[in-house]
Design a protein around this motif. Structure first.
Motif, mmCIF file in Angstrom:
data_model
loop_
_atom_site.group_PDB
_atom_site.id
_atom_site.type_symbol
_atom_site.label_atom_id
_atom_site.label_comp_id
_atom_site.label_asym_id
_atom_site.label_seq_id
_atom_site.Cartn_x
_atom_site.Cartn_y
_atom_site.Cartn_z
ATOM 1 N N SER A 131 -65.320 29.349 38.754
ATOM 2 C CA SER A 131 -63.971 29.494 38.914
ATOM 3 C C SER A 131 -63.414 29.784 37.747
ATOM 4 O O SER A 131 -63.543 28.931 36.728
ATOM 5 C CB SER A 131 -63.364 28.521 39.840
ATOM 6 N N ASP A 132 -61.955 30.452 37.702
ATOM 7 C CA ASP A 132 -61.162 30.430 36.347
ATOM 8 C C ASP A 132 -60.347 29.216 36.574
ATOM 9 O O ASP A 132 -59.404 29.040 35.693
ATOM 10 C CB ASP A 132 -60.488 31.557 36.471
ATOM 11 N N ASN A 149 -51.937 22.662 38.091
ATOM 12 C CA ASN A 149 -50.706 21.517 37.949
ATOM 13 C C ASN A 149 -51.099 20.180 38.743
ATOM 14 O O ASN A 149 -50.301 19.559 39.281
ATOM 15 C CB ASN A 149 -49.586 22.028 38.504
ATOM 16 N N GLY A 150 -52.371 19.912 38.417
ATOM 17 C CA GLY A 150 -52.887 18.494 38.907
ATOM 18 C C GLY A 150 -53.238 18.426 40.265
ATOM 19 O O GLY A 150 -53.604 17.266 40.760
ATOM 20 N N VAL A 151 -53.312 19.476 41.153
ATOM 21 C CA VAL A 151 -53.658 19.588 42.336
ATOM 22 C C VAL A 151 -54.813 20.594 42.590
ATOM 23 O O VAL A 151 -54.100 21.812 43.108
ATOM 24 C CB VAL A 151 -52.513 19.498 43.343
ATOM 25 N N ALA A 152 -55.954 20.260 42.660
ATOM 26 C CA ALA A 152 -57.135 21.102 42.511
ATOM 27 C C ALA A 152 -56.948 21.822 44.105
ATOM 28 O O ALA A 152 -56.787 21.032 45.061
ATOM 29 C CB ALA A 152 -58.189 20.761 42.392
ATOM 30 N N VAL A 153 -57.395 23.209 44.230
ATOM 31 C CA VAL A 153 -57.427 23.851 45.404
ATOM 32 C C VAL A 153 -58.850 24.639 45.288
ATOM 33 O O VAL A 153 -59.245 25.094 44.357
ATOM 34 C CB VAL A 153 -56.177 24.975 45.624
ATOM 35 N N LYS A 154 -59.163 25.000 46.583
ATOM 36 C CA LYS A 154 -60.386 25.689 46.664
ATOM 37 C C LYS A 154 -60.245 26.866 46.206
ATOM 38 O O LYS A 154 -59.161 27.754 46.502
ATOM 39 C CB LYS A 154 -60.763 25.772 48.384
ATOM 40 N N ASP A 155 -61.374 27.558 45.378
ATOM 41 C CA ASP A 155 -61.173 28.913 44.994
ATOM 42 C C ASP A 155 -62.155 29.977 45.676
ATOM 43 O O ASP A 155 -63.203 29.737 45.581
ATOM 44 C CB ASP A 155 -61.723 29.059 43.530
ATOM 45 N N GLU A 156 -61.606 30.543 46.944
ATOM 46 C CA GLU A 156 -62.133 31.379 47.718
ATOM 47 C C GLU A 156 -62.879 32.273 47.228
ATOM 48 O O GLU A 156 -64.069 32.721 47.459
ATOM 49 C CB GLU A 156 -61.309 31.897 48.660
ATOM 50 N N VAL A 212 -64.556 32.465 44.455
ATOM 51 C CA VAL A 212 -65.913 32.265 43.906
ATOM 52 C C VAL A 212 -66.897 31.051 44.757
ATOM 53 O O VAL A 212 -67.553 30.438 44.077
ATOM 54 C CB VAL A 212 -65.904 31.767 42.395
ATOM 55 N N ASN A 213 -65.932 30.951 45.825
ATOM 56 C CA ASN A 213 -66.578 29.624 46.728
ATOM 57 C C ASN A 213 -66.799 28.434 46.048
ATOM 58 O O ASN A 213 -67.771 27.593 46.089
ATOM 59 C CB ASN A 213 -67.988 30.089 47.235
ATOM 60 N N ALA A 214 -65.807 27.847 45.384
ATOM 61 C CA ALA A 214 -65.976 26.721 44.445
ATOM 62 C C ALA A 214 -64.851 25.806 45.431
ATOM 63 O O ALA A 214 -63.646 26.152 45.399
ATOM 64 C CB ALA A 214 -65.487 26.747 42.921
ATOM 65 N N CYS A 215 -65.360 24.731 45.580
ATOM 66 C CA CYS A 215 -64.547 23.712 46.474
ATOM 67 C C CYS A 215 -63.546 22.987 45.387
ATOM 68 O O CYS A 215 -63.522 23.118 44.408
ATOM 69 C CB CYS A 215 -65.514 22.408 46.913
ATOM 70 N N GLU A 216 -62.597 22.164 46.100
ATOM 71 C CA GLU A 216 -61.567 21.516 45.391
ATOM 72 C C GLU A 216 -62.040 20.754 44.186
ATOM 73 O O GLU A 216 -61.496 20.666 43.134
ATOM 74 C CB GLU A 216 -60.618 20.705 46.290
ATOM 75 N N LEU A 217 -63.069 19.940 44.626
ATOM 76 C CA LEU A 217 -63.634 19.031 43.436
ATOM 77 C C LEU A 217 -64.164 19.801 42.416
ATOM 78 O O LEU A 217 -64.090 19.415 41.031
ATOM 79 C CB LEU A 217 -64.609 18.040 44.395
ATOM 80 N N ASN A 274 -63.895 21.284 36.893
ATOM 81 C CA ASN A 274 -64.057 22.453 35.990
ATOM 82 C C ASN A 274 -63.363 22.377 34.662
ATOM 83 O O ASN A 274 -62.300 21.852 34.339
ATOM 84 C CB ASN A 274 -63.481 23.686 36.539
ATOM 85 N N GLU A 275 -64.366 22.469 33.698
ATOM 86 C CA GLU A 275 -63.687 22.433 32.249
ATOM 87 C C GLU A 275 -63.533 20.867 31.602
ATOM 88 O O GLU A 275 -62.864 20.639 30.658
ATOM 89 C CB GLU A 275 -62.677 23.571 31.840
#
Ligand SMILES: [Zn+2]
Length: 128
Positions: free
Chosen positions: A29-30, A37-44, A46-51, A56-57
């Motif tokens: 995910s990019d 902004n402090g509230v992670a969201v799923k990146d559809e 690349v299928n990366a979950c919120e966690l 990431n990074e």
């Protein structure tokens, strides 16, 4: 990461004792917690979950990194150095958490620290 960075990472990895080196978690995910902004969201895309997005990074000591990987997770840890890092450590983590949370506050008191010591505590942790 350049070839020189990879070589530096490998040298650090093999010449530090007890596996005591830094790693950075990389997702496909990019996005990361800062970009969200402090509230992670799923990146559809690349299928990366919120966690995974939240982690990431993020840089960890290799012995203290989260061992979280969901099914088909493509995240990985890469040896890294502490250069150009952003320290996310507002004083409120001391004043509005360490001395606000009743259990943490009690713990701090047993160690001889009161809220009046927030600045000293902040500087101690910052230095570490
Ligand atoms: Zn992942």
């Amino acid at each position: 990461m350049t070839v020189l960075d990879n070589v530096k990472s490998l040298v650090e990895k093999f010449f530090t004792t007890n596996g005591d080196f830094w790693v950075i978690r990389k997702s496909r995910s990019d996005l990361n917690i800062e970009k969200c902004n402090g509230v992670a969201v799923k990146d559809e895309k690349v299928n990366a979950c919120e966690l995974c997005v939240a982690l990431n990074e993020t840089i960890f000591k290799v012995y203290n990194k989260p061992e979280y990987f969901h099914t088909n997770c493509k995240c990985e840890y890469i040896p890294t150095s502490l250069v150009d890092i952003v320290l996310d450590f507002p004083i409120e983590k001391i004043t509005r958490y360490l001395f606000a949370n009743i259990n943490k506050s009690k713990m701090m008191k047993t160690m001889g620290y009161l809220i009046q010591d927030s600045d000293d505590m902040y500087n101690l942790i910052l230095k570490a």
